[in-house]
Motif scaffolding. Structure first.
Motif, short mmCIF file in Angstrom:
data_model
loop_
_atom_site.label_atom_id
_atom_site.label_comp_id
_atom_site.label_asym_id
_atom_site.label_seq_id
_atom_site.Cartn_x
_atom_site.Cartn_y
_atom_site.Cartn_z
N ALA A 26 47.46 38.16 40.93
CA ALA A 26 47.70 38.84 39.88
C ALA A 26 47.86 40.24 40.03
N GLY A 27 47.11 40.72 41.22
CA GLY A 27 46.69 42.41 41.64
C GLY A 27 45.83 42.82 41.05
N GLU A 30 44.24 45.95 43.45
CA GLU A 30 45.25 46.38 44.65
C GLU A 30 46.31 45.49 44.48
N ALA A 31 47.51 45.81 44.80
CA ALA A 31 48.83 44.91 44.45
C ALA A 31 48.97 43.99 45.31
N VAL A 32 49.43 42.66 45.12
CA VAL A 32 49.64 41.48 45.96
C VAL A 32 51.12 41.49 46.06
N ARG A 33 51.79 41.32 47.24
CA ARG A 33 53.30 41.05 47.31
C ARG A 33 53.56 39.63 46.70
N ASP A 34 54.73 39.46 46.19
CA ASP A 34 55.12 38.47 45.59
C ASP A 34 55.25 37.24 46.50
N GLY A 59 46.85 39.87 35.30
CA GLY A 59 47.90 40.55 35.29
C GLY A 59 49.01 40.43 34.06
N HIS A 60 48.34 40.10 33.08
CA HIS A 60 49.00 40.11 31.75
C HIS A 60 50.10 39.36 31.47
N TRP A 98 44.73 45.67 36.57
CA TRP A 98 45.69 45.26 36.89
C TRP A 98 46.92 46.32 37.69
N VAL A 99 47.01 46.19 38.90
CA VAL A 99 47.77 47.30 39.26
C VAL A 99 49.22 47.19 38.99
#
Length: 334
Positions: A26-27, A30-34, A59-60, A98-99
């Protein structure tokens, strides 16, 4: 591919001993690509992982959406989620770690109504008609402070517990427990309920066994199982720059360096030892690291299957790096 399994809780759920923790997807930080998140879940199932953990907070809502899409067609997967936070539409004023959080604001609610609302909302987010395990999420002082923590704990142990028990008794869920990062709240909760399992993150690892050893002994006596989250202590045991989501203390740096040296003398990657160590305790039923990509998952699978000689464990004990009383894997003979 098949992985070894364990039986968890009073209803003897079959869970893979290597599970998938889905907070990282859920990032967090750092962000995780879908496409990476979805591919990681798909490859985990292909590898034989049949236990997947998520939570509304991750990631809400994002983690639950990813998990629901990823496991919907897999009838043999055990899914756990958590209760204690309600997600309200509207961007959070402080998304924290959560970014790429979804536009929802979490608020704490451990009451009967809060647990029921959270459970039903999780079913909707995941597009499922069943959640196998529900954990009270973050009910200790680490999250809420001493004063508020006591109030929230009492609400959870009375009003919220009644909801979980009702769900289990009706067959809507198979098991319930706590999902926390601290030992003390588990020890207190043991006296207040009939639990199936505690998901304990970062507290029974290659780096830390005490006071968890005492808790695990109490759990064994009560028939409460343990799922170990955060086996790498948020990254320090895989070469990362974080320990329990913060800076690495000098004493931890020194301990990791010495562990690494001993592991190298046995041709064992330190992460392999970290991943395999917790499951040696008979009360631990699954270990759930949190890869972000298929590549990280492949690394984890390699560490999970890496052959470790018995001498490594004895050397770590002789050096005082793991508790002398801690169970260790049998290992192979030299």
């Amino acid at each position: 591919m098949s992985l070894a399994t364990s039986k968890l809780g009073r209803n003897q759920l079959t869970v893979s001993q290597l599970g998938l923790g889905c907070a990282s997807l859920a990032g967090i930080f750092e962000a995780v690509r879908d496409q990476d998140a979805r591919a990681t879940i798909a490859e985990a199932l292909s590898a034989g992982i049949t236990y997947v953990d998520t939570a509304p907070f991750y990631g809400h809502g994002l983690s639950e959406r990813l998990v629901g899409d990823g496991v919907r067609a897999a009838s043999d997967v055990v899914v756990s989620s958590k209760v204690g936070r309600i997600l309200t539409p509207g961007p959070a004023s402080n998304p924290g770690a959560w970014v790429s959080a979804l536009p929802f604001t979490p608020t704490y609610d451990y009451s009967y109504d809060g647990v029921m609302r959270s459970y039903e909302a999780s079913l909707h987010r995941m597009g499922r008609d069943r959640i196998n395990i529900l954990y009270f999420h973050d009910i200790g002082a680490m999250t809420h402070g001493d004063v508020m923590g006591r109030e929230i704990f009492e609400t959870a142990m009375t009003s919220g517990y009644r909801a979980l028990e009702e769900l289990r008794n009706s067959g809507a869920i198979d098991a319930f427990g706590l999902g926390v990062n601290e030992v003390a709240v588990c020890e207190t909760a043991l006296e207040r309920g009939d639990w199936d399992a505690f998901l304990l993150a970062g507290r029974y690892t290659l780096l830390e066994q005490s006071p968890s050893n005492l808790l695990l002994a109490k759990c064994a006596a009560r028939g409460v199982d343990i799922v170990v989250g955060g086996p790498f202590n948020s990254g320090v045991l895989v070469g990362g720059n974080s320990f329990d989501y913060g800076a690495i203390p000098p004493e931890i740096t020194g301990k990791v360096l010495e562990m690494t040296r001993i592991c190298q003398t046995h041709d064992v990657p330190l992460p392999a030892a970290a991943l395999q160590f917790p499951l040696a305790h008979p009360v631990v039923k699954s270990v759930i690291p949190g890869p972000r990509t298929p590549q990280e998952l492949h690394q984890i699978l390699g560490w999970w299957s890496h052959t470790i000689p018995a001498g490594l464990w004895s050397d770590l004990k002789d050096a005082g790096l793991i508790a002398s009383e801690a169970p260790v894997p049998a290992g192979t003979l030299a």
